[in-house]
Scaffold this motif. Structure first.
Motif, short mmCIF file in Angstrom:
data_model
loop_
_atom_site.label_atom_id
_atom_site.label_comp_id
_atom_site.label_asym_id
_atom_site.label_seq_id
_atom_site.Cartn_x
_atom_site.Cartn_y
_atom_site.Cartn_z
N GLY A 108 0.81 -1.21 0.00
CA GLY A 108 0.00 0.00 0.00
C GLY A 108 0.84 1.25 0.00
O GLY A 108 2.07 1.23 -0.01
N ILE A 109 0.14 2.36 0.02
CA ILE A 109 0.76 3.69 0.05
C ILE A 109 0.11 4.51 1.16
O ILE A 109 -1.13 4.58 1.26
N LEU A 169 -4.64 6.33 3.43
CA LEU A 169 -4.08 4.98 3.36
C LEU A 169 -4.74 4.24 2.21
O LEU A 169 -5.96 4.09 2.18
N TYR A 170 -3.92 3.78 1.26
CA TYR A 170 -4.42 2.99 0.14
C TYR A 170 -3.77 1.61 0.20
O TYR A 170 -2.56 1.49 0.41
N VAL A 171 -4.56 0.56 -0.01
CA VAL A 171 -4.08 -0.81 0.11
C VAL A 171 -4.47 -1.60 -1.12
O VAL A 171 -5.64 -1.58 -1.54
N ALA A 190 -8.37 -7.42 -3.65
CA ALA A 190 -9.28 -6.31 -3.36
C ALA A 190 -8.44 -5.06 -3.12
O ALA A 190 -7.22 -5.13 -2.88
N ASP A 191 -9.10 -3.90 -3.19
CA ASP A 191 -8.43 -2.63 -2.94
C ASP A 191 -9.23 -1.84 -1.91
O ASP A 191 -10.47 -1.87 -1.91
N HIS A 192 -8.52 -1.13 -1.03
CA HIS A 192 -9.15 -0.34 0.01
C HIS A 192 -8.49 1.03 0.06
O HIS A 192 -7.29 1.16 -0.21
N CYS A 193 -9.26 2.01 0.47
CA CYS A 193 -8.71 3.35 0.68
C CYS A 193 -9.40 3.97 1.88
O CYS A 193 -10.63 3.84 2.05
N THR A 225 -14.26 5.55 -1.59
CA THR A 225 -14.57 4.71 -2.74
C THR A 225 -13.38 4.62 -3.69
O THR A 225 -12.80 5.65 -4.07
N VAL A 226 -12.99 3.40 -4.02
CA VAL A 226 -11.85 3.20 -4.93
C VAL A 226 -12.37 3.25 -6.36
O VAL A 226 -12.92 2.28 -6.88
#
Length: 829
Positions: free
Chosen positions: A762-763, A771-773, A780-783, A796-797
């Motif tokens: 992530g970043i 936080l972005y994963v 999956a992607d999370h923010c 929302t990604v």
């Protein structure tokens, strides 16, 4: 022994062989080798590995007895050869203490495959010998109706059971559930479960149809069903189990297929018992419902499934990581529900009247998915629109079955230039890949410090969350001593770990920067900038040598081992501090001390093993009581040590760091643990620094900036007068500097973060506000927005957001590899 005891003997043989293969696998996988073997997570495992040859010899004898033929003791030639070879193998392992000295790499992999292949060979030969008992459906019968009815009834019962358990868990945790979201999730879950199970039914029916193309229909149907169930079992291992131990690749696929075949073949051998069976599937299901099928046995079977669901949903969830055991429990419940329903029905006589309807069922469910507003999975975009996707995602944290079917329906990663494929290629670099250690130096040459050297204490509490300290959360009332210490120290408000678990987080402190995703590069000392500082400045090191420090720290003659003889999982701060106090009383006054300890009081495995919900009693409203109560005890022990330092006149000349290697999930959206996730509660850590005034006099610090555990070592370098320091995005930076200009030059827009054990990267950007994963385990992607909400509000990604952050992640990984001169897939150049 009678022939009826052979399945029991085979079951014991398979159990020993699978356990032996699992032990070999634990040795080979980098994550499990460090966390399970070296750290002693399972204290009984070394003994079991030493005794493995005796267990193998015992089951070989038992199988020989079960296979004997009258008159007297006589074995078929192939059985005698096979069992004799296994006995010789067991005898050969006894002098070398079984598997206790097995090394990672080729020996461990060979052992894994050999044990599974041997078990599979014996079971395969048994099935060939029993081919006369292979099942055969009556001519003209159609199994479609009962497959269709059983699948949809199972989908309905499993959906309702796990939805109710998940809803109850969500409400009990204080999570608000909107009625519309609950109804939406329940409807989606019905459709998803129905789609998955009806597609499985269609696949089984297709196998029955395909068997008609072979001259021996009975044999073809049985073998095709055997292969299909083997592939299904292997798929479950690949999807649910193996990501939890960071195990992937062709070798993982081979292990999954072998293990799947062994389990399915044993079920078939038991199912092909004395009573005839009418279909191939029935032969594999009968061992799961061994009593005569009637309304009472069916009801009992369903009640058993409900009990299993409650056990996994309410009890196992408290120590489960990434719902590993809960998802396995959901699969078991589905099988336990399907079996009695299917066995209680019979095939429909006639010319396949139900087959076209069964084939049409998934199409109808897909149409309902469309009406529900859910497009078919597309690899290039999210497969669920908001807000349905968010409602399902939130509920799936509490509902393991919904989480499982969501993963089953999610498009596979790995095609083309998928970021998940790239993350997998850069994670968990195997033991077999040789990587040369880079000689890291913040200062070159590193001369002894000319400043008055303080004593240095670094106390790391494994899994301590930031919001469980009063210094960060005014609602906390159970850390008074740490709060007083914080008032006398510098509290870093935006402190983070670069790694979401101990495996790489603890070494990163000693490196003062990020590492290649490998456990570990050896020898490690060239990377260890903290030990180089300790040696250069003449400190006497006092260390709690856990399983990681045994690799990271080079032994030296003056190293003092704290907690001698205590395993990693049993390290407790109170015992460490008592040991340390006795040694400090005897330490020479003319030499500064360096102390490092990483206590396990709050680790989820420690809490689970101790089995005491709330030691010492007390109420902790709004907090996880088993965790908070142990933190209260730790707080008192730390406070007593601070008073000891003050009483000995050491406190004012000591540099004391109190922090954690990472946080932990304690029920947020149903999550527990930290193995391979990067949620806000895991990445945020407390950071309290007590620095003598004369060391930081005239220096500046910017509290608005994000700080990382990798900044601790360069901060010590700077405070002890070792300047200027090397600078790179991979390395940490000093928290205090002489000028604000130095702070500004070190500022970076974003920072790379990662899980220690899985392909999750992530970043963290905006000085810790976003936080972005990118999750290569669950695809999956999370923010999260951490600026307005410390707990993290989900963002929302969008495709644009994903593209931007994916590009940053890949750029940072490329830079990390280049820094260490490493090419993925090639090892060292």
């Amino acid at each position: 022994m009678t022939p009826s005891l052979r399945p029991w003997a085979r079951g014991a043989f398979l159990l020993v062989m699978v356990a032996s293969a699992t032990a070999c696998l634990l040795v080979d996988i980098p994550f499990t080798y460090q966390a399970v073997i070296r750290a002693g997570l399972l204290p009984w495992l070394p003994t079991a590995m030493r005794l493995q040859p005796w267990a193998l010899l015992l089951v070989v004898v038992a199988n020989a007895m079960a296979d004997r033929q009258p008159p007297g003791f006589r074995l078929a030639p192939w059985r005698a050869c096979f069992l004799g070879a296994m006995a010789l193998g067991a005898l050969a392992l006894i002098p070398v203490s079984g598997l206790s000295h097995l090394a990672p790499g080729f020996p461990a992999r060979l052992g894994t495959l050999a044990f599974l292949a041997a078990a599979g060979a014996l079971l395969a030969l048994d099935l060939v010998e029993a081919r006369a008992a292979w099942p055969q459906r009556e001519a003209g019968s159609d199994d479609a109706r009962r497959l269709f009815v059983s699948s949809l009834l199972t989908a309905a019962l499993v959906t309702l059971t796990f939805f109710a358990i998940g809803l109850g868990r969500a409400l009990a945790s204080g999570t608000s559930v909107h009625p519309w979201e609950a109804a939406t999730t329940l409807g989606w879950s019905f459709l998803a479960h129905g789609l998955v199970l009806s597609m499985a039914a269609v696949a089984l029916l297709g196998l029955q149809a395909a068997a008609g193309f072979f001259p021996r229909i009975r044999a073809a149907e049985f073998l095709l069903t055997l292969l299909a169930l083997t592939a299904s079992f292997a798929g479950i291992l690949q999807l649910v189990v193996f990501p939890g131990i960071a195990f992937a690749g062709p070798f993982a696929l081979a292990v999954a297929l072998l293990l799947g075949f062994c389990v399915v073949a044993l079920l078939a051998q038991v199912g092909l018992g004395e009573r005839p069976v009418g279909s191939a599937l029935e032969a594999f299901l009968r061992p799961l419902h061994p009593v005569r099928v009637n309304r009472w046995s069916v009801a009992a079977g369903l009640l058993l499934a409900l009990g299993v669901a409650l056990l996994f949903g309410l009890k196992v969830s408290r120590f489960d990581w990434n719902q590993l055991f809960q998802q396995l429990g959901a699969i078991l419940v589905a099988v336990l529900v399907f079996t009695p329903i299917y066995l209680s029905q019979s095939a429909t006589p006639g010319p396949h009247s139900w087959s076209p309807r069964l084939f049409a069922a998934p199409l109808g469910l897909l149409a309902l998915f469309r009406l529900w507003g859910t497009p078919l999975p597309q690899p290039s975009k999210d497969w669920l629109p908001r807000p349905v996707a968010r409602a399902v995602e939130a509920h799936a944290g509490f509902d393991a079955s919904a989480h499982l079917v969501a993963n089953l329906l999610r498009p596979p990663a790995g095609s083309g230039e998928s970021i998940y494929r790239i993350l997998l290629a850069n994670s968990n670099i195997p033991h077999a890949v040789k990587v040369d250690a880079k000689d890291l130096r913040f200062v070159d040459p590193l001369a002894p410090s000319t400043v008055d050297r303080p004593d240095i204490y670094i106390f790391v509490v494994d899994s301590l969350r930031q919001d469980y300290l009063g210094a960060y959360n005014p609602r906390v009332t159970f850390t008074p001593n740490l709060d007083r210490f914080a008032a006398e120290s510098t509290v870093v408000p935006r402190a983070f770990t670069r790694y979401g678990a101990t495996g790489l987080s603890e070494p990163s402190i000693w490196v003062g920067g990020m590492l290649l995703h490998k456990q570990y590069i050896v020898p490690f000392h060239p990377l260890n900038t903290l030990q180089k500082l300790v040696e250069a400045d003449g400190y006497r090191p006092y260390l709690s040598m856990d399983s990681i420090l045994d690799v990271v720290v080079k032994p030296t003659p003056d190293l003092v081992r704290l907690d001698a003889g205590i395993g990693t999982g049993d390290l407790r701060l109170g015992a460490t501090l008592k040991d340390l106090q006795g040694r400090l009383d005897q330490a020479p006054a003319n030499r500064p001390v360096f102390v490092y300890s990483q206590a396990q009081d709050l680790h989820i495995s420690s809490i689970s093993r101790e089995g005491k919900d709330v030691p010492g009693g007390g109420d902790y409203p709004g907090f996880y009581a088993p965790y908070a109560s142990r933190l209260r005890r730790l707080d008192a022990e730390f406070g007593a040590f601070i008073q000891y330092l003050k009483g000995r006149g050491r406190y004012d000349r000591s540099l004391i760091i109190f922090t954690a290697d990472h946080g932990d999930s304690l029920g947020e959206e149903g999550r527990f643990g930290h193995a391979y996730t990067l949620f806000p509660e895991i990445m945020k850590v407390p950071l309290l620094l007590h620095v003598p005034e004369k060391l930081r006099a005239g220096l500046v610090m910017d509290p608005s900036r994000a700080a990382f555990l990798t900044d601790l070592t360069p901060t010590l370098y700077y405070l002890l007068g070792h300047r200027p320091l090397a600078s790179d995005p991979v390395l940490g930076r000093p928290l205090w500097t002489q000028t604000q200009a130095e702070q500004d030059r070190a500022r970076r827009d974003h920072h790379l973060i990662a899980s220690s054990y899985g392909a999750v990267w992530g970043i963290l950007s905006g000085d810790g506000k976003t936080l972005y994963v990118s999750d290569g385990v669950n695809f999956a992607d999370h923010c999260f927005d951490l600026g307005s909400d410390p707990k993290g509000t989900r963002i929302t990604v969008t495709p644009e957001l994903k593209q931007r952050y994916d590009r940053l992640i890949l750029q940072e990984i490329d830079h990390l590899n280049a820094f260490y001169a490493f090419t993925p897939g090639k090892g060292s150049p």
